[in-house]
Design a protein around this motif. Sequence first.
Motif, PDB file in Angstrom:
ATOM      1  N   ARG A   1       0.832  -1.195   0.000  1.00 33.29           N
ATOM      2  CA  ARG A   1       0.000   0.000   0.000  1.00 33.29           C
ATOM      3  C   ARG A   1       0.871   1.251   0.000  1.00 33.29           C
ATOM      4  NH1 ARG A   1      -2.857  -0.836   5.383  1.00 33.29           N
ATOM      5  NH2 ARG A   1      -0.836  -1.774   5.768  1.00 33.29           N
ATOM      6  N   VAL A   2       0.340   2.301  -0.589  1.00 33.78           N
ATOM      7  CA  VAL A   2       0.958   3.619  -0.505  1.00 33.78           C
ATOM      8  C   VAL A   2      -0.113   4.598  -0.055  1.00 33.78           C
ATOM      9  CG1 VAL A   2       2.699   3.144  -2.272  1.00 33.78           C
ATOM     10  CG2 VAL A   2       0.538   4.197  -2.933  1.00 33.78           C
ATOM     11  N   VAL A   3       0.324   5.705   0.521  1.00 35.35           N
ATOM     12  CA  VAL A   3      -0.611   6.754   0.923  1.00 35.35           C
ATOM     13  C   VAL A   3      -0.152   8.050   0.272  1.00 35.35           C
ATOM     14  CG1 VAL A   3       0.631   7.170   3.091  1.00 35.35           C
ATOM     15  CG2 VAL A   3      -1.744   7.926   2.880  1.00 35.35           C
ATOM     16  N   SER A   4      -1.115   8.797  -0.264  1.00 35.45           N
ATOM     17  CA  SER A   4      -0.817  10.066  -0.923  1.00 35.45           C
ATOM     18  C   SER A   4      -1.482  11.204  -0.158  1.00 35.45           C
ATOM     19  CB  SER A   4      -1.305  10.040  -2.376  1.00 35.45           C
ATOM     20  OG  SER A   4      -2.683   9.707  -2.439  1.00 35.45           O
ATOM     21  N   ALA A   5      -0.807  12.351  -0.146  1.00 34.69           N
ATOM     22  CA  ALA A   5      -1.309  13.556   0.521  1.00 34.69           C
ATOM     23  C   ALA A   5      -1.553  14.620  -0.541  1.00 34.69           C
ATOM     24  CB  ALA A   5      -0.288  14.052   1.541  1.00 34.69           C
TER      25      ALA A   5
ATOM     26  N   VAL B   1      -5.300   6.074   0.612  1.00 40.93           N
ATOM     27  CA  VAL B   1      -4.521   4.843   0.733  1.00 40.93           C
ATOM     28  C   VAL B   1      -4.826   4.002  -0.496  1.00 40.93           C
ATOM     29  CG1 VAL B   1      -4.066   2.797   2.141  1.00 40.93           C
ATOM     30  CG2 VAL B   1      -4.659   4.973   3.264  1.00 40.93           C
ATOM     31  N   TRP B   2      -3.759   3.546  -1.154  1.00 44.58           N
ATOM     32  CA  TRP B   2      -3.882   2.822  -2.417  1.00 44.58           C
ATOM     33  C   TRP B   2      -3.332   1.418  -2.282  1.00 44.58           C
ATOM     34  CZ3 TRP B   2      -6.077   5.773  -6.280  1.00 44.58           C
ATOM     35  CH2 TRP B   2      -6.062   7.156  -6.085  1.00 44.58           C
ATOM     36  N   ASP B   3      -4.005   0.468  -2.910  1.00 41.44           N
ATOM     37  CA  ASP B   3      -3.511  -0.903  -3.032  1.00 41.44           C
ATOM     38  C   ASP B   3      -2.714  -0.963  -4.327  1.00 41.44           C
ATOM     39  OD1 ASP B   3      -3.447  -3.654  -4.042  1.00 41.44           O
ATOM     40  OD2 ASP B   3      -4.812  -4.131  -2.405  1.00 41.44           O
ATOM     41  N   VAL B   4      -1.423  -1.239  -4.236  1.00 34.29           N
ATOM     42  CA  VAL B   4      -0.594  -1.204  -5.441  1.00 34.29           C
ATOM     43  C   VAL B   4      -0.821  -2.394  -6.361  1.00 34.29           C
ATOM     44  CG1 VAL B   4       1.178   0.266  -4.423  1.00 34.29           C
ATOM     45  CG2 VAL B   4       1.416  -2.198  -4.271  1.00 34.29           C
ATOM     46  N   ALA B   5      -1.385  -3.471  -5.850  1.00 31.52           N
ATOM     47  CA  ALA B   5      -1.666  -4.634  -6.702  1.00 31.52           C
ATOM     48  C   ALA B   5      -2.860  -4.375  -7.620  1.00 31.52           C
ATOM     49  CB  ALA B   5      -1.919  -5.875  -5.849  1.00 31.52           C
ATOM     50  N   THR B   6      -3.847  -3.611  -7.132  1.00 29.85           N
ATOM     51  CA  THR B   6      -5.058  -3.362  -7.907  1.00 29.85           C
ATOM     52  C   THR B   6      -5.136  -1.939  -8.455  1.00 29.85           C
ATOM     53  OG1 THR B   6      -6.326  -2.659  -5.971  1.00 29.85           O
ATOM     54  CG2 THR B   6      -6.336  -5.030  -6.496  1.00 29.85           C
TER      55      THR B   6
ATOM     56  N   LYS C   1      -2.173  15.254  12.005  1.00 34.22           N
ATOM     57  CA  LYS C   1      -3.244  14.308  12.321  1.00 34.22           C
ATOM     58  C   LYS C   1      -2.689  12.894  12.221  1.00 34.22           C
ATOM     59  CE  LYS C   1      -7.224  17.142  11.264  1.00 34.22           C
ATOM     60  NZ  LYS C   1      -7.489  17.511  12.645  1.00 34.22           N
ATOM     61  N   LEU C   2      -3.095  12.064  13.187  1.00 36.77           N
ATOM     62  CA  LEU C   2      -2.729  10.664  13.196  1.00 36.77           C
ATOM     63  C   LEU C   2      -3.965   9.866  12.819  1.00 36.77           C
ATOM     64  CD1 LEU C   2      -1.157  12.035  15.899  1.00 36.77           C
ATOM     65  CD2 LEU C   2       0.001   9.868  15.572  1.00 36.77           C
ATOM     66  N   PHE C   3      -3.857   9.048  11.794  1.00 33.36           N
ATOM     67  CA  PHE C   3      -4.961   8.225  11.318  1.00 33.36           C
ATOM     68  C   PHE C   3      -4.601   6.758  11.520  1.00 33.36           C
ATOM     69  CE2 PHE C   3      -5.229  12.103   8.791  1.00 33.36           C
ATOM     70  CZ  PHE C   3      -6.585  12.392   8.799  1.00 33.36           C
ATOM     71  N   ALA C   4      -5.486   6.033  12.163  1.00 31.62           N
ATOM     72  CA  ALA C   4      -5.307   4.585  12.288  1.00 31.62           C
ATOM     73  C   ALA C   4      -5.753   3.943  10.986  1.00 31.62           C
ATOM     74  CB  ALA C   4      -6.136   4.058  13.452  1.00 31.62           C
ATOM     75  N   CYS C   5      -4.924   3.076  10.438  1.00 34.54           N
ATOM     76  CA  CYS C   5      -5.234   2.400   9.180  1.00 34.54           C
ATOM     77  C   CYS C   5      -5.214   0.900   9.401  1.00 34.54           C
ATOM     78  CB  CYS C   5      -4.245   2.769   8.092  1.00 34.54           C
ATOM     79  SG  CYS C   5      -4.369   4.467   7.539  1.00 34.54           S
ATOM     80  N   GLU C   6      -6.356   0.322   9.597  1.00 35.95           N
ATOM     81  CA  GLU C   6      -6.485  -1.122   9.780  1.00 35.95           C
ATOM     82  C   GLU C   6      -7.062  -1.726   8.511  1.00 35.95           C
ATOM     83  OE1 GLU C   6      -6.570  -2.743  13.138  1.00 35.95           O
ATOM     84  OE2 GLU C   6      -5.982  -0.989  14.265  1.00 35.95           O
ATOM     85  N   ILE C   7      -6.332  -1.571   7.432  1.00 35.06           N
ATOM     86  CA  ILE C   7      -6.836  -1.967   6.123  1.00 35.06           C
ATOM     87  C   ILE C   7      -6.161  -3.253   5.699  1.00 35.06           C
ATOM     88  CG2 ILE C   7      -7.093  -1.294   3.720  1.00 35.06           C
ATOM     89  CD1 ILE C   7      -6.947   1.627   4.764  1.00 35.06           C
TER      90      ILE C   7
END
Length: 82
Positions: free
Chosen positions: A25-29, A37-42, A76-82
Amino acid sequence: GECVATLRGHSSTVDCVAVFPDGRRVVSASEDNTLKVWDVATDECVATLKGHLKGVLSVAVWPNGVISASLDRTLKLFACEI
């Protein structure tokens, strides 16, 4: 090298990206006030993180998610349970 994917979805300039430790995964701002949040496989956006009132200029991955810095003068802190 050759471009293998183009990730589209922000409505304004993308200022920063970070890669999750698993490499899946990558995250873009963006200046559209969001992070994605991006799934790089899809090549798909799996989450849009909202909360900033102005553009997001910086992002980093931390053990429980992401931390972002914005023109609204906040972190900001974001929880990412993806």
